[in-house]
Motif scaffolding. Structure first.
Motif, mmCIF file in Angstrom:
data_model
loop_
_atom_site.group_PDB
_atom_site.id
_atom_site.type_symbol
_atom_site.label_atom_id
_atom_site.label_comp_id
_atom_site.label_asym_id
_atom_site.label_seq_id
_atom_site.Cartn_x
_atom_site.Cartn_y
_atom_site.Cartn_z
ATOM 1 N N VAL A 138 8.365 96.749 60.329
ATOM 2 C CA VAL A 138 8.148 97.978 61.091
ATOM 3 C C VAL A 138 9.438 98.401 61.794
ATOM 4 C CG1 VAL A 138 6.876 98.998 63.013
ATOM 5 C CG2 VAL A 138 5.685 97.527 61.360
ATOM 6 N N ARG A 139 10.218 97.441 62.268
ATOM 7 C CA ARG A 139 11.490 97.771 62.925
ATOM 8 C C ARG A 139 12.442 98.474 61.959
ATOM 9 N NH1 ARG A 139 16.546 96.349 63.420
ATOM 10 N NH2 ARG A 139 16.385 94.718 61.838
ATOM 11 N N VAL A 140 12.458 97.996 60.691
ATOM 12 C CA VAL A 140 13.395 98.545 59.705
ATOM 13 C C VAL A 140 12.875 99.838 59.095
ATOM 14 C CG1 VAL A 140 14.506 98.127 57.472
ATOM 15 C CG2 VAL A 140 14.380 96.289 59.184
ATOM 16 N N HIS A 141 11.592 99.857 58.744
ATOM 17 C CA HIS A 141 11.042 100.985 57.973
ATOM 18 C C HIS A 141 10.174 101.930 58.799
ATOM 19 C CE1 HIS A 141 12.371 99.008 54.253
ATOM 20 N NE2 HIS A 141 11.856 97.881 54.747
ATOM 21 N N GLY A 142 9.799 101.514 59.991
ATOM 22 C CA GLY A 142 8.893 102.342 60.783
ATOM 23 C C GLY A 142 7.443 102.193 60.384
ATOM 24 N N LYS A 143 7.195 101.397 59.365
ATOM 25 C CA LYS A 143 5.839 101.154 58.874
ATOM 26 C C LYS A 143 5.902 99.980 57.906
ATOM 27 C CE LYS A 143 6.050 104.035 54.731
ATOM 28 N NZ LYS A 143 5.292 104.978 53.888
ATOM 29 N N ILE A 144 4.780 99.626 57.323
ATOM 30 C CA ILE A 144 4.765 98.631 56.251
ATOM 31 C C ILE A 144 4.995 99.373 54.932
ATOM 32 C CG2 ILE A 144 3.417 96.857 55.061
ATOM 33 C CD1 ILE A 144 1.747 96.591 57.623
ATOM 34 N N PRO A 145 6.044 99.055 54.201
ATOM 35 C CA PRO A 145 6.291 99.766 52.937
ATOM 36 C C PRO A 145 5.088 99.678 51.998
ATOM 37 C CG PRO A 145 8.200 98.453 53.549
ATOM 38 C CD PRO A 145 7.107 98.072 54.507
ATOM 39 N N ASP A 146 4.795 100.801 51.343
ATOM 40 C CA ASP A 146 3.620 100.878 50.474
ATOM 41 C C ASP A 146 3.670 99.867 49.336
ATOM 42 O OD1 ASP A 146 2.699 102.912 52.047
ATOM 43 O OD2 ASP A 146 3.403 104.521 50.723
ATOM 44 N N ASP A 147 4.878 99.564 48.839
ATOM 45 C CA ASP A 147 4.958 98.687 47.677
ATOM 46 C C ASP A 147 4.651 97.222 48.018
ATOM 47 O OD1 ASP A 147 7.245 98.229 49.138
ATOM 48 O OD2 ASP A 147 8.602 98.268 47.418
ATOM 49 N N LEU A 148 4.493 96.916 49.303
ATOM 50 C CA LEU A 148 4.127 95.549 49.701
ATOM 51 C C LEU A 148 2.621 95.367 49.843
ATOM 52 C CD1 LEU A 148 6.837 94.741 52.411
ATOM 53 C CD2 LEU A 148 6.831 94.134 49.973
#
Length: 576
Positions: free
Chosen positions: A283-293
């Motif tokens: 979340v710190r890096v992407h602002g959310k959980i990346p969809d591909d995970l």
């Protein structure tokens, strides 16, 4: 996440298999039979459950002439693409033209079925695995059809039955020399049928069974066919003894919890603050959980794909199954991710703070209590129990102190290491890797386990296989319909989507046990709902509720007695 047809992508190497659920509106023996209430649900719902959970049906439709049944079927997640003509809905209408009509109607829309599976709503104890096995047998044998049968009890075989000749009782067959039960021929009867898988070409040739019909043998318990009121009463009993009955409880039965010993120091606060540790960096890096995970998953109880959004928390979705009402996280990370989480240093620190520091108190207050409950449901002189997800082994220790043979499994190395230091038989392995012999335990405990699993049914089934006949599974799971959630909403701490993937209620946990052939014989709730609520008000909102604090124990008793305590305790018994 709206409703959709139950249409699955067909494997090019497999048949297109159409499931047809015939459910006409007229019924003389039981008016409105297909929607008659059974254990709090319409009779049709149990066939809908099995059809939706099947892995081999390509498409499932309901054939009905009745608008109310059509509406109910759609609410259960089934497709009703047409209404059956009145000429095919009479009392004496054979099944063959009903199936032929369904095949023709779907063919007009471009769906060509290689085979058809008849699923009559009057067989509510037939399960998805029966459907799938019938289809597999049809493919493997090359037969015209597969029909479900049940072995005829020996006293009803042809060599045993009698006839009346006037007023005299005479053997039905001339040769009655066979007297011993073990010498009587084994004969079978269609059980409804609960399942009939037949190739479409056979139907087109004017036959339900064809020349080469093979059996799918089912047990008597799975073969109940609802024809009259007495059958309906029987399945009501078998499917969970009706609606949930809450036993009366006396206030002097309430056992207080010393929260300072259960949650020493600031361990509870640390749990709340660290709950999102698996996703914090993402979340710190992407602002959310990346969809591909994240990967979508079907309902872990019934296998349905249709669900509605219940709530969002910690960048994850929690949904409610439209078919069986289970609440669960969707989409989720993969299994490797969760195994890594439970072995992580952060999670081990949580266990140290909460589990190890309070271990002795947990043995005294909770371990002995759980062993006492099990003792009321076990008959072996020295029971052998398996505690899956045992944490530090506080239940294992209480069982050992009682003279029982107890083994514990847990994925957290810190917890296992601590338990071993106390002389407990604990192993740092998953259930699948433990190497336990089938039918070797009197009880398998799954305390605070199922809510963490991507596939809780797989673990429950593995546990049942380890039980001796008549053994029990003892479950603890968070109660989604608890006072905690009703008071705090999604801020209730057990709503923890990075770790808790499945959320059960008294109704949905009983439904899960029923689907797996377990009889629910104990269900109660206990919790710290008021303690958690007052902590939340004080620590998060800076408010003190001194008047409520004074009566918190009494209010907690009311919540527990009404089945609104935060923790669900359930015992299911394997058929003996």
């Amino acid at each position: 996440m709206g409703s959709k047809n139950l249409l699955r992508t067909a494997d090019s190497d497999r048949m297109n298999v159409l499931g047809v659920v015939p459910a006409r509106g007229g019924s003389k023996a039981i008016p409105g039979k297909n929607l008659a209430p059974v254990a709090g649900r319409p009779l049709l719902a149990y066939t809908a459950d099995a059809a939706r959970a099947s892995k081999r049906l390509t498409r499932v439709v309901v054939s009905t002439d009745d608008a109310a049944i059509a509406e109910a079927a759609r609410a259960l997640g089934l497709e009703v693409p047409f209404l059956r003509p009145a000429g095919l809905a009479a009392d004496d209408t054979p099944m063959l033209p009903v199936l032929q009509h369904a095949v023709r109607e779907l063919a007009r829309g471009g769906f060509a079925a290689d085979a058809v599976v008849l699923l009559q709503p009057t067989s509510p104890l037939r399960r998805a695995e029966h459907i799938d096995r019938a289809i597999e047998l049809l493919e493997q044998t090359g037969a015209d059809s597969i029909v479900s049968v049940v072995e005829v009890p020996h006293q009803f075989t042809p060599v045993s039955v009698m006839r009346l000749d006037g007023e005299r009782l005479c053997p039905y067959l001339a040769d009655t020399s066979v007297a011993r039960r073990q010498d009587k021929p084994r004969v079978y009867a269609r059980n409804g049928p609960a399942v009939l898988a037949v190739r479409t070409r056979v139907l087109e040739q004017g036959s339900l069974y064809g020349d080469d019909c093979r059996p799918l043998v089912m047990t008597a318990g799975e073969s109940v066919d609802v024809d009259g009121p007495e059958d309906l009463a029987l399945v009501e009993l078998m499917l969970g003894d009706g609606r949930l009955r809450i036993p009366y409880r006396r206030t002097d039965e309430y056992q207080k919890v010393d929260v300072s010993r259960l949650r020493p120091g600031d361990s509870y606060k640390q749990l709340i603050e660290k709950r999102t540790h698996p996703i914090d960096e993402l979340v710190r890096v992407h602002g959310k959980i990346p969809d591909d995970l994240l990967t979508p998953r079907p309902c872990p109880t019934c296998g349905a794909d249709d669900a509605t959004l219940e709530l969002e928390k910690d960048h994850m979705w929690i949904v409610r199954c439209s078919a069986c009402d289970l609440v669960y996280v969707n989409p989720t990370f993969d299994e490797a991710h969760y195994k890594k989480v439970y072995r992580s240093a952060e999670y081990q620190e949580i266990v140290r703070d909460l589990g190890i520091r309070s271990h002795q108190y947990r043995v005294e207050r909770f371990g002995r209590e759980r062993v006492d409950i099990m003792a009321q449901h076990l008959h072996a002189e020295r029971p052998r129990i398996l505690d899956v997800g045992c944490s530090t082994g506080f239940v294992v220790e209480a069982a050992r102190d009682r003279g029982w043979d107890a083994l514990g499994l847990d994925l957290n190395p810190s917890a296992v290491e601590y338990g071993r230091s106390r002389g407990l038989d604990l192993r740092n392995v998953a259930l699948d890797d433990a190497g336990c012999e089938p039918a070797s335990f009197d009880a398998v405990c799954l305390f605070d386990v199922l809510e963490h699993l991507l596939d809780p049914v797989r673990t429950l089934r593995a546990s049942v296989r380890l039980l001796r006949p008549g053994g029990i599974v003892f479950l603890y799971v968070p109660n989604y319909d608890s006072a905690s959630r009703l008071l705090m909403g999604k801020d209730a701490h057990f709503i923890w989507p990075t770790h808790h993937l499945n959320y059960y209620t008294p109704a949905t946990i009983r439904d899960l046990l029923r689907r797996e052939g377990l009889r629910t014989e104990y269900l109660a709730t206990e919790g710290l709902d008021l303690v958690d609520y007052l902590w939340y008000r004080r620590e998060v909102h800076g408010k003190r509720d001194e008047g409520v604090e004074e009566i918190a124990d009494l209010l907690q008793f009311f919540a527990n007695a009404g089945a609104y305590g935060k923790n669900l305790r359930v015992i299911g018994r394997k058929q003996g």
